[in-house]
Design a protein around this motif. Structure first.
Motif, short mmCIF file in Angstrom:
data_model
loop_
_atom_site.label_atom_id
_atom_site.label_comp_id
_atom_site.label_asym_id
_atom_site.label_seq_id
_atom_site.Cartn_x
_atom_site.Cartn_y
_atom_site.Cartn_z
N VAL A 137 61.78 33.41 52.76
CA VAL A 137 61.47 32.05 53.20
C VAL A 137 60.53 32.08 54.40
O VAL A 137 59.62 31.28 54.52
N PHE A 138 60.71 33.04 55.29
CA PHE A 138 59.83 33.22 56.43
C PHE A 138 59.31 34.66 56.43
O PHE A 138 60.02 35.58 56.04
N LYS A 139 58.09 34.84 56.88
CA LYS A 139 57.54 36.19 56.90
C LYS A 139 58.04 37.00 58.08
O LYS A 139 57.90 38.22 58.09
N SER A 140 58.63 36.34 59.07
CA SER A 140 59.14 37.04 60.25
C SER A 140 60.60 36.70 60.47
O SER A 140 61.09 35.66 60.03
N ASP A 141 61.30 37.57 61.19
CA ASP A 141 62.70 37.34 61.50
C ASP A 141 62.87 36.38 62.67
O ASP A 141 63.85 35.63 62.73
N LEU A 142 61.93 36.41 63.61
CA LEU A 142 62.04 35.61 64.82
C LEU A 142 60.76 34.82 65.05
O LEU A 142 59.66 35.30 64.76
N GLU A 143 60.92 33.61 65.58
CA GLU A 143 59.77 32.80 66.01
C GLU A 143 59.93 32.56 67.51
O GLU A 143 60.95 32.04 67.97
N LEU A 144 58.94 32.96 68.29
CA LEU A 144 58.95 32.75 69.73
C LEU A 144 57.94 31.66 70.07
O LEU A 144 56.76 31.76 69.70
N GLY A 150 66.88 33.59 60.12
CA GLY A 150 68.06 33.73 59.28
C GLY A 150 69.03 32.58 59.47
O GLY A 150 69.73 32.18 58.53
N LEU A 151 69.10 32.02 60.69
CA LEU A 151 69.93 30.85 60.94
C LEU A 151 69.24 29.57 60.50
O LEU A 151 69.86 28.66 59.96
N LEU A 152 67.92 29.51 60.72
CA LEU A 152 67.18 28.29 60.42
C LEU A 152 67.22 27.96 58.93
O LEU A 152 67.42 26.82 58.54
N GLN A 153 67.03 28.97 58.08
CA GLN A 153 66.93 28.69 56.66
C GLN A 153 68.24 28.19 56.07
O GLN A 153 68.26 27.56 55.01
N ARG A 154 69.35 28.41 56.77
CA ARG A 154 70.63 27.91 56.28
C ARG A 154 70.80 26.41 56.50
O ARG A 154 71.76 25.81 56.00
N ASN A 155 69.88 25.79 57.22
CA ASN A 155 69.91 24.35 57.41
C ASN A 155 69.17 23.61 56.29
O ASN A 155 69.24 22.39 56.22
#
Length: 218
Positions: free
Chosen positions: A144-151, A39-44
């Protein structure tokens, strides 16, 4: 402990110098884990909202120039609702929450777009592309992403019994995360880490500090 064991077992081995550095960096800077909230990444990113009357032949227009996340989201909502029943975007442009955007010729190749949606009560179709390149199938559904978090972990910490190790991580996440959050786990090799870590550091720091110049790899 896994990183410390790796350092102890491989200290002094020249073929592991890079991984030893990454192991120490993971301990001191990231507490063992790189975590990205999408959610933060896509705002870039920047977004390109494409409009056309003819899906096959165009011409294709874009709303203003490249938009930020909020501008693209609000534009998509206006097009999806079309409460003003507008049917001449090419000459009138589009009003979005007090901002007026003109339509300009769309940059890039638009012939391969597959996810156009029709504007209600209008002879137009629209689609959204991220950074003017990758088309987004369901932008209005946060896809934009299929998941909320990427680890992200280094691949060198994986023990021989990899499935057991991954299950332990998944069990921990099931116990720790809110039930509505989805996640993906990635294990990056040495060359991938070499490219990924500087970009991650730049993005992470930019959440806190304002950078004067764009970092290409980010």
């Amino acid at each position: 402990m896994t990183y410390l064991n790796f350092i102890l077992c491989n200290y002094g081995q020249t073929d592991q110098e890079a991984n030893l550095c990454y192991a120490m960096w993971m301990i001191t800077e990231r507490k063992g884990l790189m975590l990205i909230e999408n959610g933060l990444l896509q705002r870039n990113f920047t977004y390109q909202v494409i409009i056309t009357r003819n899906l096959q032949d165009g011409p294709y227009f874009q709303v203003g120039n490249l938009l930020n996340y909020s501008q693209a989201w609000e534009t998509v909502q206006v097009l999806t609702d079309n409460k003003e029943h507008q049917d001449d975007y090419e000459s009138e442009g589009i009003n979005v929450n007090g901002a007026h955007y003109s339509l300009v010729a769309a940059s890039g190749d638009q012939q391969k777009n597959k996810y156009f949606k029709q504007v209600p009560d209008a002879a137009y179709y629209f689609t959204v592309k991220i950074d003017g390149k990758k088309e987004i199938e369901k932008f209005d559904e946060f896809p934009v992403f299929k998941s909320d978090l990427e680890l992200i972990y280094p691949a060198f910490i994986l023990p021989p019994d990899q499935p057991v190790f991954k299950k332990r991580i998944q069990y921990f996440l099931h116990q720790s995360l809110p039930v509505h959050l989805t996640y993906d786990i990635h294990f990056l090799g040495t060359e991938q880490l070499q490219a990924f870590i500087p970009a991650f550091m730049y993005w992470h720091n930019q959440l806190i500090f304002k950078q004067k110049h764009h970092h290409g790899t980010a």
